[in-house]
Design an enzyme around this catalytic site. Structure first.
Site, PDB file in Angstrom:
ATOM      1  N   GLU A  91      34.173  42.768  34.934  1.00 58.17           N
ATOM      2  CA  GLU A  91      33.417  44.140  34.694  1.00 58.17           C
ATOM      3  C   GLU A  91      34.037  45.236  34.895  1.00 58.17           C
ATOM      4  OE1 GLU A  91      32.536  42.791  37.407  1.00 58.17           O
ATOM      5  OE2 GLU A  91      33.041  44.281  38.718  1.00 58.17           O
TER       6      GLU A  91
ATOM      7  N   ASP B  63      31.769  38.612  34.987  1.00 58.18           N
ATOM      8  CA  ASP B  63      32.092  38.914  36.338  1.00 58.18           C
ATOM      9  C   ASP B  63      33.387  39.954  36.139  1.00 58.18           C
ATOM     10  OD1 ASP B  63      32.054  39.371  39.000  1.00 58.18           O
ATOM     11  OD2 ASP B  63      32.906  37.197  39.248  1.00 58.18           O
TER      12      ASP B  63
ATOM     13  N   LYS C 297      36.788  52.850  40.129  1.00 59.53           N
ATOM     14  CA  LYS C 297      36.095  51.805  39.848  1.00 59.53           C
ATOM     15  C   LYS C 297      34.868  51.947  40.794  1.00 59.53           C
ATOM     16  CE  LYS C 297      34.836  46.818  39.960  1.00 59.53           C
ATOM     17  NZ  LYS C 297      35.482  45.462  39.889  1.00 59.53           N
TER      18      LYS C 297
ATOM     19  N   ASP D 290      28.177  44.135  42.647  1.00 60.27           N
ATOM     20  CA  ASP D 290      28.834  43.234  41.592  1.00 60.27           C
ATOM     21  C   ASP D 290      28.333  41.833  41.914  1.00 60.27           C
ATOM     22  OD1 ASP D 290      30.186  41.876  39.675  1.00 60.27           O
ATOM     23  OD2 ASP D 290      32.127  42.096  40.600  1.00 60.27           O
TER      24      ASP D 290
ATOM     25  N   LYS E 273      28.458  35.197  40.494  1.00 65.56           N
ATOM     26  CA  LYS E 273      28.959  34.706  41.677  1.00 65.56           C
ATOM     27  C   LYS E 273      28.413  33.860  42.695  1.00 65.56           C
ATOM     28  CE  LYS E 273      31.980  39.228  41.963  1.00 65.56           C
ATOM     29  NZ  LYS E 273      33.084  38.715  42.002  1.00 65.56           N
TER      30      LYS E 273
ATOM     31  N   ARG F 223      37.326  46.201  34.589  1.00 65.82           N
ATOM     32  CA  ARG F 223      38.141  46.428  33.724  1.00 65.82           C
ATOM     33  C   ARG F 223      37.274  47.176  32.331  1.00 65.82           C
ATOM     34  NH1 ARG F 223      40.560  40.529  33.530  1.00 65.82           N
ATOM     35  NH2 ARG F 223      39.762  40.780  35.491  1.00 65.82           N
TER      36      ARG F 223
ATOM     37  N   ASP G  59      32.364  47.092  45.995  1.00 60.97           N
ATOM     38  CA  ASP G  59      33.063  47.098  44.642  1.00 60.97           C
ATOM     39  C   ASP G  59      33.102  48.648  44.023  1.00 60.97           C
ATOM     40  OD1 ASP G  59      34.632  45.599  42.735  1.00 60.97           O
ATOM     41  OD2 ASP G  59      32.843  44.885  41.678  1.00 60.97           O
TER      42      ASP G  59
HETATM   43  N1  BES Z   1      34.916  42.793  41.999  1.00 62.09           N
HETATM   44  C1  BES Z   1      35.522  41.699  41.617  1.00 62.09           C
HETATM   45  C2  BES Z   1      36.957  41.470  42.226  1.00 62.09           C
HETATM   46  C3  BES Z   1      36.861  41.210  43.769  1.00 62.09           C
HETATM   47  C4  BES Z   1      36.778  39.818  44.253  1.00 62.09           C
HETATM   48  C5  BES Z   1      36.862  42.281  44.609  1.00 62.09           C
HETATM   49  C6  BES Z   1      36.818  39.602  45.620  1.00 62.09           C
HETATM   50  C7  BES Z   1      36.648  41.883  46.207  1.00 62.09           C
HETATM   51  C8  BES Z   1      36.981  40.663  46.410  1.00 62.09           C
HETATM   52  C9  BES Z   1      35.790  41.654  40.106  1.00 62.09           C
HETATM   53  O1  BES Z   1      34.745  42.404  39.269  1.00 62.09           O
HETATM   54  C10 BES Z   1      35.750  40.172  39.654  1.00 62.09           C
HETATM   55  O2  BES Z   1      34.731  39.527  39.926  1.00 62.09           O
HETATM   56  N2  BES Z   1      36.857  39.686  39.158  1.00 62.09           N
HETATM   57  C11 BES Z   1      36.973  38.391  38.892  1.00 62.09           C
HETATM   58  C12 BES Z   1      37.756  38.284  37.477  1.00 62.09           C
HETATM   59  C13 BES Z   1      37.828  36.800  36.909  1.00 62.09           C
HETATM   60  C14 BES Z   1      36.402  36.586  36.349  1.00 62.09           C
HETATM   61  C15 BES Z   1      38.905  36.892  35.740  1.00 62.09           C
HETATM   62  C16 BES Z   1      37.657  37.673  39.978  1.00 62.09           C
HETATM   63  O3  BES Z   1      38.711  37.971  40.574  1.00 62.09           O
HETATM   64  O4  BES Z   1      37.362  36.417  40.222  1.00 62.09           O
HETATM   65 ZN    ZN Z   2      33.880  43.883  40.347  1.00 57.13          ZN
HETATM   66 MN    MN Z   3      33.224  41.238  38.938  1.00 59.62          MN
END
Ligand code: BES
Ligand code: ZN
Ligand code: MN
Length: 504
Positions: free
Chosen positions: A353, A351, A269, A274, A281, A355, A292
């Site tokens: 993104e 968010d 990834k 992000d 966020k 996947r 990220d």
């Molecule tokens: N890049 C984030 C995941 C992440 C969170 C990495 C904290 C490192 C630290 C990912 O893109 C994301 O935002 N995931 C969301 C998914 C949710 C919207 C279902 C998450 O984990 O909050």
């Molecule tokens: Zn992310």
């Molecule tokens: Mn995200």
């Protein structure tokens, strides 16, 4: 830093510091009696009278990483003798060897020590030697590139010697291989450390071109037009919000000789920043989202090492890279995109993104001949809730393949823990308007994310690593700086190196 293996007797080792590992609860002779089982070299053992005195004083017990320095020791050509605690002798493993080397580098380098020789316990095997070499290279890394007076330039250690007099197992080849792997891990850390204003998707593509040119990898970079033509609607949907163009980076390693028709794809990834997009966020901590792209860093680092170590399996690295931003052209919650695989996805949360871009990259890997797929992604915050910061989350659609992966990651000294992927969890991924939503409900967030990827990976054997809680260290350790960890590089490389063995 130059890293070398030395098999000569210790009295011939010169330099700024020679370090010797001493374990807990071991007796030392009061006299100059030679005690080879306690200290690895007779010449060093001459110091043991001092050691016994030191232990009696309570200043040194042999606990892990404890240190005492003697200046101008007898019996070696070195300026300092550093006694470092090795913990319990029966628990000493490559993990401790890696950390001890890192601790030495991190404590001695700031003191302007230019050369360190680490004397390993007698009869140390190749794994201990390799781990010590890795630990030294990893310990020397710091995230202070943009400081006016970066530590690693001004006080850089020049030489680290892995000393194992008379060892048949530890060789130049072993040490060199370890150096290549650890330097690849440091490349991943360098890339992750770059802030998003320095490392855009285009800059990441340039970094990949450079690695490919330096190490004779084939490099192909799909730009937006190429991806539009192919129909990578999920990846392109994420990219819409940014004025920095997206890319799909492909790095190909072709072995001179293979033992079969397997073709391993490493997918990482590469979200260079992000923000969350329209499902934005919170401001607090958002600066960390430059990491990220840690999966991308791991993939690029691993490909660099693989190009040098030349395993006998075909390996291709795939790095989908985008910036997830907010703008008038950004994708909205509720948008429906069509993936390269043809499945439609309802973007319920912009968010989620990672996947989306991985779905298209995994499909592209399959279309280009991958027989086995491993991806690494900072995919979910939920993985930190499930596993804390010490294990990557591991998911699979093929238990045999994951078992092989867990074996090699153990060899490589990286921790991974399997999470379940029962069919029931798939029930969380239901959309009324498209084939799939991009998020599940409140529960099992890391598992629904993995299930989303699996919908694109099936039926190819696939392992997914969620590295969101392991790719960044909030607190430094005595052997490793805070910041990017470079996790997954060593497992990726080991998987390729052990491939013919792993196919059974
Ligand atoms: N890049 C984030 C995941 C992440 C969170 C990495 C904290 C490192 C630290 C990912 O893109 C994301 O935002 N995931 C969301 C998914 C949710 C919207 C279902 C998450 O984990 O909050
Ligand atoms: Zn992310
Ligand atoms: Mn995200």
């Amino acid at each position: 830093m130059e890293i070398r293996f030395e098999s000569a007797p210790v009295e011939n080792v010169s330099g700024d510091a020679i370090a010797v590992i001493c374990f807990e609860n071991e007796k030392h002779a009061e006299t100059t009696a030679v005690e080879p089982s306690t200290t690895p070299d007779p010449e060093i053992a001459k110091q043991s009278g001092w050691l016994a005195e030191l232990r009696a004083s309570g200043e040194f017990t042999g606990k892990l990483y404890e240190q005492v320095t003697f200046h101008r020791p007898e019996g070696t050509g070195a300026k300092r003798l550093v006694v470092i605690g090795g913990g319990k002798r029966e628990k000493f493993s490559p993990v401790e060897a890696r950390r001890i080397a890192g601790v030495l580098v991190r404590t001695l380098q700031p003191k302007c020590v230019k050369s360190i020789a680490l004397l390993l316990p007698a009869e140390s095997g190749a794994e201990i030697g390799a781990a010590a070499a890795e630990g030294a290279v990893l310990g020397g890394w710091d995230p202070d590139k943009y400081k006016s007076d970066p530590k690693r330039n001004s006080k850089a250690l020049e030489t680290f010697i892995v000393a194992a007099p008379g060892s048949a197992q530890i060789t130049d080849t072993v040490i060199n291989r370890a150096r290549i792997i650890a330097e690849a891990q440091n490349l991943a850390r360098d890339l992750v450390n770059e802030p998003a204003n320095k490392l855009s998707p285009a800059a990441l593509a340039d970094a990949a071109r450079e690695v490919a040119a330096d190490h004779s990898l084939e490099c192909e970079i799909l730009d937006q037009a190429a991806m539009e033509k192919l129909g990578m609607g999920a990846l392109l949907g994420v990219a819409r919000g940014s004025s920095n163009a997206p890319f799909l980076i492909v790095l190909k390693y072709h072995p001179a000789k293979t033992f079969g028709s397997d073709h391993l794809a490493l997918v990482g990834k590469g979200v260079t920043f992000d923000t969350g997009g329209v499902s934005i966020k919170p401001a607090d901590g958002m600066e960390k989202m430059k990491y990220d792209m840690a999966g991308a860093g791991a993939t690029l680092g691993a490909m660099k090492a693989i190009a040098q170590l030349k395993p006998s399996v075909q390996v291709t690295g795939y790095i989908p890279t985008v910036e997830n931003m907010v703008s008038g052209t950004a994708q909205r919650p509720g948008d429906i995109v069509t993936t390269l695989a043809g499945k439609t996805v309802e973007v319920l949360n912009t968010d989620a993104e990672g996947r989306l871009i991985l779905a298209d990259a995994i499909t592209y890997a399959k279309q280009n001949g991958a027989t086995h797929i491993v991806d690494a992604a900072t995919l979910t915050g939920a993985i930190a809730i499930a596993l804390g910061h010490y294990n990557m989350g591991a998911f699979t659609n093929n238990q045999e393949f994951l078992d092989k992966f867990l074996g090699v990651s153990k060899t490589a000294g990286e921790k991974a823990w399997q999470l379940p992927m029962d069919e029931e969890y798939k029930e969380y991924l239901k959309s009324a308007f498209a084939d799939l939503p991009n998020i599940g409900g409140r529960y099992g967030g890391s598992i629904t994310a993995a299930w989303f990827l699996r919908e694109f990976a099936d039926p190819s054997p696939w392992v997914h690593l969620d590295i969101a809680s392991t790719a960044w260290l909030d607190d430094g350790r005595a052997w490793l700086s805070k910041g990017p960890s470079g996790v997954a590089v060593r497992s990726f490389v080991q998987l390729a190196l052990d491939w013919d063995g792993s196919r059974g």
